[in-house]
Design a protein around this motif. Structure first.
Motif, PDB file in Angstrom:
ATOM      1  N   LEU A  81       0.841  -1.182   0.000  1.00  0.00           N
ATOM      2  CA  LEU A  81       0.000   0.000   0.000  1.00  0.00           C
ATOM      3  C   LEU A  81       0.881   1.238   0.000  1.00  0.00           C
ATOM      4  O   LEU A  81       1.842   1.325   0.769  1.00  0.00           O
ATOM      5  N   GLU A  82       0.543   2.187  -0.849  1.00  0.00           N
ATOM      6  CA  GLU A  82       1.224   3.487  -0.878  1.00  0.00           C
ATOM      7  C   GLU A  82       0.161   4.565  -0.719  1.00  0.00           C
ATOM      8  O   GLU A  82      -0.740   4.683  -1.555  1.00  0.00           O
ATOM      9  N   VAL A  83       0.240   5.333   0.363  1.00  0.00           N
ATOM     10  CA  VAL A  83      -0.671   6.456   0.572  1.00  0.00           C
ATOM     11  C   VAL A  83      -0.032   7.672  -0.080  1.00  0.00           C
ATOM     12  O   VAL A  83       1.091   8.042   0.256  1.00  0.00           O
ATOM     13  N   ARG A  84      -0.748   8.273  -1.014  1.00  0.00           N
ATOM     14  CA  ARG A  84      -0.208   9.421  -1.756  1.00  0.00           C
ATOM     15  C   ARG A  84      -0.667  10.763  -1.210  1.00  0.00           C
ATOM     16  O   ARG A  84       0.045  11.751  -1.323  1.00  0.00           O
ATOM     17  N   LYS A  85      -1.891  10.804  -0.659  1.00  0.00           N
ATOM     18  CA  LYS A  85      -2.397  12.082  -0.165  1.00  0.00           C
ATOM     19  C   LYS A  85      -3.499  11.831   0.850  1.00  0.00           C
ATOM     20  O   LYS A  85      -4.268  10.884   0.727  1.00  0.00           O
ATOM     21  N   HIS A  86      -3.556  12.710   1.862  1.00  0.00           N
ATOM     22  CA  HIS A  86      -4.638  12.695   2.855  1.00  0.00           C
ATOM     23  C   HIS A  86      -5.009  14.144   3.110  1.00  0.00           C
ATOM     24  O   HIS A  86      -4.164  14.931   3.538  1.00  0.00           O
ATOM     25  N   GLN A  87      -6.257  14.507   2.810  1.00  0.00           N
ATOM     26  CA  GLN A  87      -6.736  15.866   3.061  1.00  0.00           C
ATOM     27  C   GLN A  87      -8.023  15.783   3.858  1.00  0.00           C
ATOM     28  O   GLN A  87      -8.924  15.023   3.496  1.00  0.00           O
ATOM     29  N   GLN A  88      -8.085  16.566   4.927  1.00  0.00           N
ATOM     30  CA  GLN A  88      -9.284  16.585   5.757  1.00  0.00           C
ATOM     31  C   GLN A  88      -9.830  17.996   5.810  1.00  0.00           C
ATOM     32  O   GLN A  88      -9.076  18.959   5.951  1.00  0.00           O
ATOM     33  N   ASP A  89     -11.151  18.123   5.685  1.00  0.00           N
ATOM     34  CA  ASP A  89     -11.840  19.393   5.806  1.00  0.00           C
ATOM     35  C   ASP A  89     -13.041  19.160   6.714  1.00  0.00           C
ATOM     36  O   ASP A  89     -14.094  18.685   6.265  1.00  0.00           O
ATOM     37  N   ILE A  94     -10.404  13.080   2.062  1.00  0.00           N
ATOM     38  CA  ILE A  94     -10.061  12.204   0.945  1.00  0.00           C
ATOM     39  C   ILE A  94      -8.701  11.585   1.242  1.00  0.00           C
ATOM     40  O   ILE A  94      -7.860  12.186   1.904  1.00  0.00           O
ATOM     41  N   VAL A  95      -8.531  10.370   0.762  1.00  0.00           N
ATOM     42  CA  VAL A  95      -7.248   9.682   0.846  1.00  0.00           C
ATOM     43  C   VAL A  95      -6.984   9.077  -0.528  1.00  0.00           C
ATOM     44  O   VAL A  95      -7.792   8.304  -1.034  1.00  0.00           O
ATOM     45  N   ARG A 109      -3.260  -3.372  -9.917  1.00  0.00           N
ATOM     46  CA  ARG A 109      -2.926  -2.117  -9.252  1.00  0.00           C
ATOM     47  C   ARG A 109      -4.219  -1.320  -9.109  1.00  0.00           C
ATOM     48  O   ARG A 109      -4.902  -1.072 -10.097  1.00  0.00           O
ATOM     49  N   LEU A 110      -4.563  -0.968  -7.878  1.00  0.00           N
ATOM     50  CA  LEU A 110      -5.759  -0.177  -7.612  1.00  0.00           C
ATOM     51  C   LEU A 110      -5.320   1.212  -7.173  1.00  0.00           C
ATOM     52  O   LEU A 110      -4.715   1.367  -6.110  1.00  0.00           O
ATOM     53  N   HIS A 111      -5.584   2.213  -8.017  1.00  0.00           N
ATOM     54  CA  HIS A 111      -5.282   3.609  -7.693  1.00  0.00           C
ATOM     55  C   HIS A 111      -6.622   4.289  -7.457  1.00  0.00           C
ATOM     56  O   HIS A 111      -7.442   4.372  -8.364  1.00  0.00           O
ATOM     57  N   GLU A 112      -6.853   4.727  -6.228  1.00  0.00           N
ATOM     58  CA  GLU A 112      -8.156   5.280  -5.861  1.00  0.00           C
ATOM     59  C   GLU A 112      -8.006   6.548  -5.051  1.00  0.00           C
ATOM     60  O   GLU A 112      -7.083   6.690  -4.255  1.00  0.00           O
ATOM     61  N   VAL A 113      -8.947   7.457  -5.266  1.00  0.00           N
ATOM     62  CA  VAL A 113      -9.122   8.608  -4.387  1.00  0.00           C
ATOM     63  C   VAL A 113     -10.411   8.337  -3.629  1.00  0.00           C
ATOM     64  O   VAL A 113     -11.503   8.358  -4.203  1.00  0.00           O
ATOM     65  N   SER A 114     -10.269   8.003  -2.352  1.00  0.00           N
ATOM     66  CA  SER A 114     -11.403   7.595  -1.520  1.00  0.00           C
ATOM     67  C   SER A 114     -11.981   8.789  -0.772  1.00  0.00           C
ATOM     68  O   SER A 114     -11.230   9.632  -0.271  1.00  0.00           O
ATOM     69  N   ARG A 115     -13.299   8.812  -0.655  1.00  0.00           N
ATOM     70  CA  ARG A 115     -13.977   9.845   0.139  1.00  0.00           C
ATOM     71  C   ARG A 115     -14.430   9.234   1.461  1.00  0.00           C
ATOM     72  O   ARG A 115     -14.936   8.105   1.491  1.00  0.00           O
ATOM     73  N   PHE A 116     -14.259  10.003   2.525  1.00  0.00           N
ATOM     74  CA  PHE A 116     -14.645   9.580   3.867  1.00  0.00           C
ATOM     75  C   PHE A 116     -15.469  10.673   4.523  1.00  0.00           C
ATOM     76  O   PHE A 116     -15.291  11.855   4.228  1.00  0.00           O
ATOM     77  N   VAL A 117     -16.372  10.270   5.420  1.00  0.00           N
ATOM     78  CA  VAL A 117     -17.145  11.202   6.235  1.00  0.00           C
ATOM     79  C   VAL A 117     -17.053  10.751   7.692  1.00  0.00           C
ATOM     80  O   VAL A 117     -16.871   9.570   7.970  1.00  0.00           O
ATOM     81  N   LYS A 118     -17.212  11.716   8.570  1.00  0.00           N
ATOM     82  CA  LYS A 118     -17.188  11.414   9.998  1.00  0.00           C
ATOM     83  C   LYS A 118     -18.597  11.607  10.550  1.00  0.00           C
ATOM     84  O   LYS A 118     -19.161  12.697  10.467  1.00  0.00           O
ATOM     85  N   LYS A 122     -17.053   8.946  14.246  1.00  0.00           N
ATOM     86  CA  LYS A 122     -16.477   7.743  13.622  1.00  0.00           C
ATOM     87  C   LYS A 122     -16.317   7.971  12.115  1.00  0.00           C
ATOM     88  O   LYS A 122     -17.272   8.337  11.431  1.00  0.00           O
ATOM     89  N   TRP A 123     -15.099   7.738  11.614  1.00  0.00           N
ATOM     90  CA  TRP A 123     -14.845   7.863  10.179  1.00  0.00           C
ATOM     91  C   TRP A 123     -15.441   6.667   9.437  1.00  0.00           C
ATOM     92  O   TRP A 123     -15.348   5.529   9.907  1.00  0.00           O
ATOM     93  N   LEU A 124     -16.043   6.941   8.266  1.00  0.00           N
ATOM     94  CA  LEU A 124     -16.607   5.902   7.412  1.00  0.00           C
ATOM     95  C   LEU A 124     -16.172   6.133   5.974  1.00  0.00           C
ATOM     96  O   LEU A 124     -16.088   7.276   5.513  1.00  0.00           O
ATOM     97  N   TYR A 125     -15.932   5.049   5.260  1.00  0.00           N
ATOM     98  CA  TYR A 125     -15.639   5.102   3.832  1.00  0.00           C
ATOM     99  C   TYR A 125     -16.949   5.351   3.090  1.00  0.00           C
ATOM    100  O   TYR A 125     -17.960   4.720   3.387  1.00  0.00           O
ATOM    101  N   VAL A 126     -16.930   6.269   2.120  1.00  0.00           N
ATOM    102  CA  VAL A 126     -18.126   6.569   1.325  1.00  0.00           C
ATOM    103  C   VAL A 126     -18.025   5.914  -0.039  1.00  0.00           C
ATOM    104  O   VAL A 126     -18.823   5.074  -0.412  1.00  0.00           O
ATOM    105  N   ASP A 127     -17.026   6.331  -0.806  1.00  0.00           N
ATOM    106  CA  ASP A 127     -16.828   5.790  -2.158  1.00  0.00           C
ATOM    107  C   ASP A 127     -15.473   6.254  -2.673  1.00  0.00           C
ATOM    108  O   ASP A 127     -14.745   6.959  -1.956  1.00  0.00           O
ATOM    109  N   GLY A 128     -15.173   5.891  -3.897  1.00  0.00           N
ATOM    110  CA  GLY A 128     -13.895   6.287  -4.467  1.00  0.00           C
ATOM    111  C   GLY A 128     -13.991   6.522  -5.959  1.00  0.00           C
ATOM    112  O   GLY A 128     -14.905   6.037  -6.623  1.00  0.00           O
TER     113      GLY A 128
END
Length: 133
Positions: A81-89, A94-95, A109-118, A122-128
Motif C-alpha cells: 500500500l502506498e498512501v499518496r495524499k490525505h486531506q481533511q476538511d 479524501i485519501v 494495481r488499484l489507484h483510488e481517491v477515496s472519500r470519507f465522512v465522519k 467515527k470515520w466511514l468510507y463513502v466511495d472512491g
C-alpha cells in the motif's frame, strides 16, 4: 504459535512498519475507532489482506455500501500500500492511495481517491474515484 498471537507480533499489512497490535489491530478488533480517515483507510487495506468482510462493512457508509460480497472470492496476495495524499476538511476527507495485489499470479494495481465522512465521531468510507493513469 497460535494464529491470534502471530497476528499480534506480525508487522501490520498497511505498511506502517509497526506491529499490527500497535497499528491497525485495535481498529480491526473494535477496541478503538480510527482517529483519521487515513488511519481508517489503512485499517481497511489491512482488513482486505485478512479477508475481514465484517470490518469492511462496519466501516463503510451504509448509504453506499454494496449488498454483494466486498472481498475477493479468489485467493489474493496483497503486495503493498502506498498512501499518496490525505486531506481533511472538517468531517470530510479524501485519501489517495495505490494498492498492489496478485490474483492467480496476475498483478493488479488499484489507484483510488477515496472519500470519507465522519458521523458521530467515527470515520466511514463513502466511495472512491479512479484517477486516469
Amino acid at each position: 504459535m497460535s494464529h491470534q498471537v502471530q497476528q499480534l507480533v506480525s508487522l501490520c499489512p498497511c505498511g506502517s512498519g509497526k506491529k499490527i497490535a500497535q497499528c491497525c489491530g485495535a481498529y480491526l478488533s473494535g477496541a478503538a475507532a480510527a482517529p483519521t480517515a487515513e488511519a481508517l483507510m489503512r485499517s481497511r487495506y489491512s482488513a482486505y489482506t485478512l479477508n475481514d468482510e465484517a470490518y469492511l462493512r462496519a466501516t463503510w457508509d451504509e448509504r453506499t455500501c454494496p449488498s454483494e460480497r466486498i472481498t475477493h472470492d479468489e485467493p489474493t496476495n496483497w503486495l503493498g500500500l502506498e498512501v499518496r495524499k490525505h486531506q481533511q476538511d472538517g468531517d470530510q476527507a479524501i485519501v489517495e492511495f495505490v494498492a498492489r495485489y496478485k490474483i492467480a499470479g496476475k498483478a493488479h494495481r488499484l489507484h483510488e481517491v477515496s472519500r470519507f465522512v465522519k458521523y458521530d465521531g467515527k470515520w466511514l468510507y463513502v466511495d472512491g474515484s479512479f484517477p486516469q493513469k
